[in-house]
Enzyme design. Structure first.
Site, PDB file in Angstrom:
ATOM      1  N   ALA A  47       0.832  -1.208   0.000  1.00  0.00           N
ATOM      2  CA  ALA A  47       0.000   0.000   0.000  1.00  0.00           C
ATOM      3  C   ALA A  47       0.863   1.254   0.000  1.00  0.00           C
ATOM      4  O   ALA A  47       0.517   2.256  -0.637  1.00  0.00           O
ATOM      5  CB  ALA A  47      -0.944  -0.003   1.201  1.00  0.00           C
ATOM      6  N   GLY A  50       1.898   1.543  -3.510  1.00  0.00           N
ATOM      7  CA  GLY A  50       0.714   1.819  -4.314  1.00  0.00           C
ATOM      8  C   GLY A  50       0.167   3.214  -4.124  1.00  0.00           C
ATOM      9  O   GLY A  50      -0.387   3.808  -5.055  1.00  0.00           O
ATOM     10  N   ASP A  51       0.318   3.769  -2.933  1.00  0.00           N
ATOM     11  CA  ASP A  51      -0.124   5.142  -2.676  1.00  0.00           C
ATOM     12  C   ASP A  51       0.606   6.114  -3.597  1.00  0.00           C
ATOM     13  O   ASP A  51      -0.003   6.980  -4.227  1.00  0.00           O
ATOM     14  CB  ASP A  51       0.118   5.496  -1.210  1.00  0.00           C
ATOM     15  CG  ASP A  51      -0.240   6.933  -0.875  1.00  0.00           C
ATOM     16  OD1 ASP A  51      -1.376   7.358  -1.189  1.00  0.00           O
ATOM     17  OD2 ASP A  51       0.616   7.636  -0.304  1.00  0.00           O
ATOM     18  N   ALA A  52       1.915   5.934  -3.708  1.00  0.00           N
ATOM     19  CA  ALA A  52       2.716   6.806  -4.579  1.00  0.00           C
ATOM     20  C   ALA A  52       2.368   6.582  -6.047  1.00  0.00           C
ATOM     21  O   ALA A  52       2.228   7.541  -6.821  1.00  0.00           O
ATOM     22  CB  ALA A  52       4.199   6.557  -4.345  1.00  0.00           C
ATOM     23  N   GLU A  55      -1.150   8.105  -6.731  1.00  0.00           N
ATOM     24  CA  GLU A  55      -1.123   9.567  -6.780  1.00  0.00           C
ATOM     25  C   GLU A  55      -0.450  10.079  -8.050  1.00  0.00           C
ATOM     26  O   GLU A  55      -0.931  11.024  -8.677  1.00  0.00           O
ATOM     27  CB  GLU A  55      -0.433  10.168  -5.557  1.00  0.00           C
ATOM     28  CG  GLU A  55      -0.464  11.694  -5.615  1.00  0.00           C
ATOM     29  CD  GLU A  55      -0.161  12.381  -4.314  1.00  0.00           C
ATOM     30  OE1 GLU A  55       0.013  13.617  -4.372  1.00  0.00           O
ATOM     31  OE2 GLU A  55      -0.101  11.735  -3.264  1.00  0.00           O
TER      32      GLU A  55
END
Length: 184
Positions: A47, A50-52, A55
């Protein structure tokens, strides 16, 4: 007079070698990010990556798909990159995931995090974590075509107003259109 380290890097092999290594082919090549333990990463680590990834994809999408002034771009991105919208995306994608992708999503969703959602329900926060884990997993396993496919399905679904959970749809709740261009 002796050249500073910074000047040597700017003028010498430091920049030249770096620019050669950063060709388009090298950036697309997963080997520059060879993560030897990629199959061992937990849901929260996936995660985090995946967040980066998510975004960056949203930023690129917003830049490419709209005539938004720069002042409003950040607001549009933050309206999309948050737990509530990512939870909606999880509903949009849930029936389109392979068994393997659904397992990665569940693994991320079910991880216990030390942080709590500030303005979202814990359920939305966990679904968002699952989505981010899926995007991180697809990225580090070099499944870029599938990553782009799911991302585009998600963006089109948001634009069409999809993604509300059944209990919110039944109550007639309407969510904000985060992707609609309201630029004056």
């Amino acid at each position: 007079m002796e050249e500073s380290v910074r000047e040597k890097n700017l003028n010498g092999a430091g920049i030249g070698a770096a620019s050669e290594a950063c060709t388009e082919e090298a950036v697309d090549d997963a080997s520059i990010l060879d993560i030897s333990r990629k199959d061992e990463l937990g849901g929260l680590s996936l995660a985090y990556i995946g967040d980066a990834v998510f975004e960056l994809m949203v930023r690129l999408y917003m830049t490419e798909h709209g005539s938004i002034r720069v002042e409003k771009l950040h607001k549009k991105v933050t309206e999309t990159v948050n737990a509530g919208t990512q939870s909606r995306i999880s509903y949009i994608l849930k029936d389109r995931l392979t068994d393997e992708e659904a397992e990665v999503f569940r693994r991320g969703r079910n991880q216990k995090s030390q942080t709590a959602a500030r303005h979202q329900s814990i359920t939305d926060y966990r679904r968002a974590t699952g989505l981010e884990a899926l995007f991180g997993w697809l990225y580090i396993h070099d499944r870029r075509a599938r990553l782009r496919e799911l991302f585009m399905i998600a963006m089109e679904g948001l634009e069409a107003g999809e993604g509300l959970p059944p209990e919110r749809e039944a109550s007639g709740e309407v969510s904000a259109e985060v992707l609609q261009d309201n630029d004056d």
